[in-house]
Design a protein around this motif. Sequence first.
Motif, mmCIF file in Angstrom:
data_model
loop_
_atom_site.group_PDB
_atom_site.id
_atom_site.type_symbol
_atom_site.label_atom_id
_atom_site.label_comp_id
_atom_site.label_asym_id
_atom_site.label_seq_id
_atom_site.Cartn_x
_atom_site.Cartn_y
_atom_site.Cartn_z
ATOM 1 N N PRO A 31 7.161 5.058 -12.587
ATOM 2 C CA PRO A 31 6.167 3.869 -12.240
ATOM 3 C C PRO A 31 5.235 4.284 -11.121
ATOM 4 O O PRO A 31 4.248 3.737 -10.743
ATOM 5 C CB PRO A 31 6.656 2.579 -12.196
ATOM 6 C CG PRO A 31 8.195 3.125 -12.150
ATOM 7 C CD PRO A 31 8.518 4.144 -12.806
ATOM 8 N N ARG A 32 6.079 5.099 -10.326
ATOM 9 C CA ARG A 32 5.311 5.654 -8.829
ATOM 10 C C ARG A 32 4.551 6.812 -9.294
ATOM 11 O O ARG A 32 3.696 7.259 -7.877
ATOM 12 C CB ARG A 32 6.231 5.947 -7.854
ATOM 13 C CG ARG A 32 7.256 4.412 -7.324
ATOM 14 C CD ARG A 32 7.982 5.248 -6.300
ATOM 15 N NE ARG A 32 7.235 5.399 -5.084
ATOM 16 C CZ ARG A 32 7.348 6.628 -4.597
ATOM 17 N NH1 ARG A 32 7.951 7.632 -5.214
ATOM 18 N NH2 ARG A 32 6.523 7.028 -3.533
ATOM 19 N N ALA A 58 12.842 11.960 -26.760
ATOM 20 C CA ALA A 58 11.750 10.865 -26.450
ATOM 21 C C ALA A 58 11.028 11.512 -25.219
ATOM 22 O O ALA A 58 9.778 10.924 -25.341
ATOM 23 C CB ALA A 58 12.522 9.747 -26.140
ATOM 24 N N ARG A 59 11.471 12.297 -24.500
ATOM 25 C CA ARG A 59 10.597 12.596 -23.182
ATOM 26 C C ARG A 59 9.748 14.034 -23.629
ATOM 27 O O ARG A 59 8.931 14.284 -22.770
ATOM 28 C CB ARG A 59 11.476 13.139 -22.220
ATOM 29 C CG ARG A 59 12.330 11.808 -21.585
ATOM 30 C CD ARG A 59 13.170 12.299 -20.064
ATOM 31 N NE ARG A 59 14.188 13.547 -20.313
ATOM 32 C CZ ARG A 59 15.322 13.164 -20.665
ATOM 33 N NH1 ARG A 59 15.696 11.985 -20.661
ATOM 34 N NH2 ARG A 59 16.022 14.291 -20.834
ATOM 35 N N ALA A 100 6.462 20.509 -7.434
ATOM 36 C CA ALA A 100 7.142 19.339 -6.587
ATOM 37 C C ALA A 100 6.967 18.023 -7.143
ATOM 38 O O ALA A 100 6.518 17.697 -8.418
ATOM 39 C CB ALA A 100 6.269 19.359 -5.192
ATOM 40 N N THR A 101 8.137 17.381 -6.609
ATOM 41 C CA THR A 101 8.023 15.941 -6.911
ATOM 42 C C THR A 101 8.448 15.290 -5.499
ATOM 43 O O THR A 101 8.677 15.913 -4.420
ATOM 44 C CB THR A 101 9.251 15.579 -7.891
ATOM 45 O OG1 THR A 101 10.496 15.940 -7.251
ATOM 46 C CG2 THR A 101 9.096 15.951 -9.122
ATOM 47 N N GLY A 102 8.254 13.861 -5.443
ATOM 48 C CA GLY A 102 8.452 13.269 -4.063
ATOM 49 C C GLY A 102 7.926 13.940 -2.840
ATOM 50 O O GLY A 102 6.427 14.165 -2.720
ATOM 51 N N VAL A 109 2.047 21.296 -8.667
ATOM 52 C CA VAL A 109 2.384 21.189 -10.004
ATOM 53 C C VAL A 109 3.426 20.194 -10.167
ATOM 54 O O VAL A 109 4.600 20.228 -9.551
ATOM 55 C CB VAL A 109 3.086 22.447 -10.396
ATOM 56 C CG1 VAL A 109 3.309 22.551 -11.966
ATOM 57 C CG2 VAL A 109 1.911 23.813 -10.154
ATOM 58 N N VAL A 110 3.291 19.198 -11.057
ATOM 59 C CA VAL A 110 4.424 17.861 -11.121
ATOM 60 C C VAL A 110 4.531 17.932 -12.503
ATOM 61 O O VAL A 110 4.107 18.341 -13.512
ATOM 62 C CB VAL A 110 3.469 16.612 -10.710
ATOM 63 C CG1 VAL A 110 3.357 16.545 -9.254
ATOM 64 C CG2 VAL A 110 2.537 16.374 -11.592
ATOM 65 N N GLY A 111 6.125 17.591 -12.746
ATOM 66 C CA GLY A 111 6.595 17.457 -13.860
ATOM 67 C C GLY A 111 7.996 16.832 -14.019
ATOM 68 O O GLY A 111 8.409 16.539 -12.907
ATOM 69 N N GLY A 112 8.627 16.839 -15.289
ATOM 70 C CA GLY A 112 9.963 16.113 -15.272
ATOM 71 C C GLY A 112 9.879 14.739 -15.093
ATOM 72 O O GLY A 112 8.790 14.111 -15.457
ATOM 73 N N PRO A 113 10.740 14.209 -14.493
ATOM 74 C CA PRO A 113 11.043 12.494 -14.391
ATOM 75 C C PRO A 113 9.770 11.984 -13.732
ATOM 76 O O PRO A 113 9.589 10.778 -13.824
ATOM 77 C CB PRO A 113 12.402 12.311 -13.853
ATOM 78 C CG PRO A 113 13.001 13.512 -14.050
ATOM 79 C CD PRO A 113 12.143 14.617 -14.077
#
Length: 326
Positions: free
Chosen positions: A187-188, A273-274, A162-164, A178-182
């Motif tokens: 900053p949140r 860079a990521r 998930a995100t958001g 599970v969080v990943g990516g952008p």
Amino acid sequence: MRLSMLDRSRTRTGHPEGAALTHTIERAVAAERLGYHRFWVAEHHAVPGIASGAPPVLIGALGAHTSTIRLGSGGVMLPHHQPLVVAEQFLMLDALYPGRIDLGLGRTLGFTAPVRRALRHDLDEPDTFAEDIEELRGYLDRTGAVTARPVAAHQIPMFVLATGRGVAIASRLGLPVVVGGPVLDSPRLGEVLGAYRKDFRPSSRAPEPSVMVSVDVLVADTDAEAAELALPEAWAMARSRQTGEFGPLEPVASIRSQTWTNQVRERVEAHLARTTAGSPETVRRRLERLAETTGADELLAFTSTYDRDAQLASDAALAQILTARV
């Protein structure tokens, strides 16, 4: 921090697409030997660069070649499936490999309109992800309208990718996230994970909040060598935004010999860079910062490169780093 792996069965130029599945099995065997806690596979439909479209089928093959490592999905894309069918698939896997099966759930739709149509999915359809998870959990726990079989002797762990809003769903349902990516660079991030932990409702599957972070990690002797290993994936991503097709991994020499537009170069550099790619010391420092920032319980490392020997060496180096320090 526990160490686990997600392998997407990336295809490679010069190899039959089906070989990617054999490569995944070989990598799982090595990951078990190296002490990885879990080995998960992905679900992507009609993507030229990824051979894994049916996680339960691949997990069944992985179970036949391993004996102790946990196996699971990262994840099953629930909008494409009936919850009862998913429950039956994973109950069967658990019956075959008791106590070793994880069920990771996501809601990513097909990447293109033709794929979404082939999956009988309309973007205008209502989002029932949370309701589908609850229905699926009911089948697994024998509290649903029907009893999914074979009945399990214990609970199958469930995770929300998930995100958001998905993080809030995991919190409300009392499930590990599970969080990943952008979102990891957002900053949140602290606010999102803080809300997850604050609002978490304990459940029989997770009495307290649990965060797993999914990170693209590659380890080599030097930072420069690791950046070269990360190049095939970065190139595929950059090219996909130009061509609309996410293709197989290519050798570094082949990539370097091609013409790079300024736009492709910028996209490759942004992807690199990521990526957490570097020497053991560089990767160790980055992972320590990530652990401090997120308070994560587990790292789910996903990484792909064309050179399979270098990839396996990177997996081994990462296991040493996590065992030693993080």
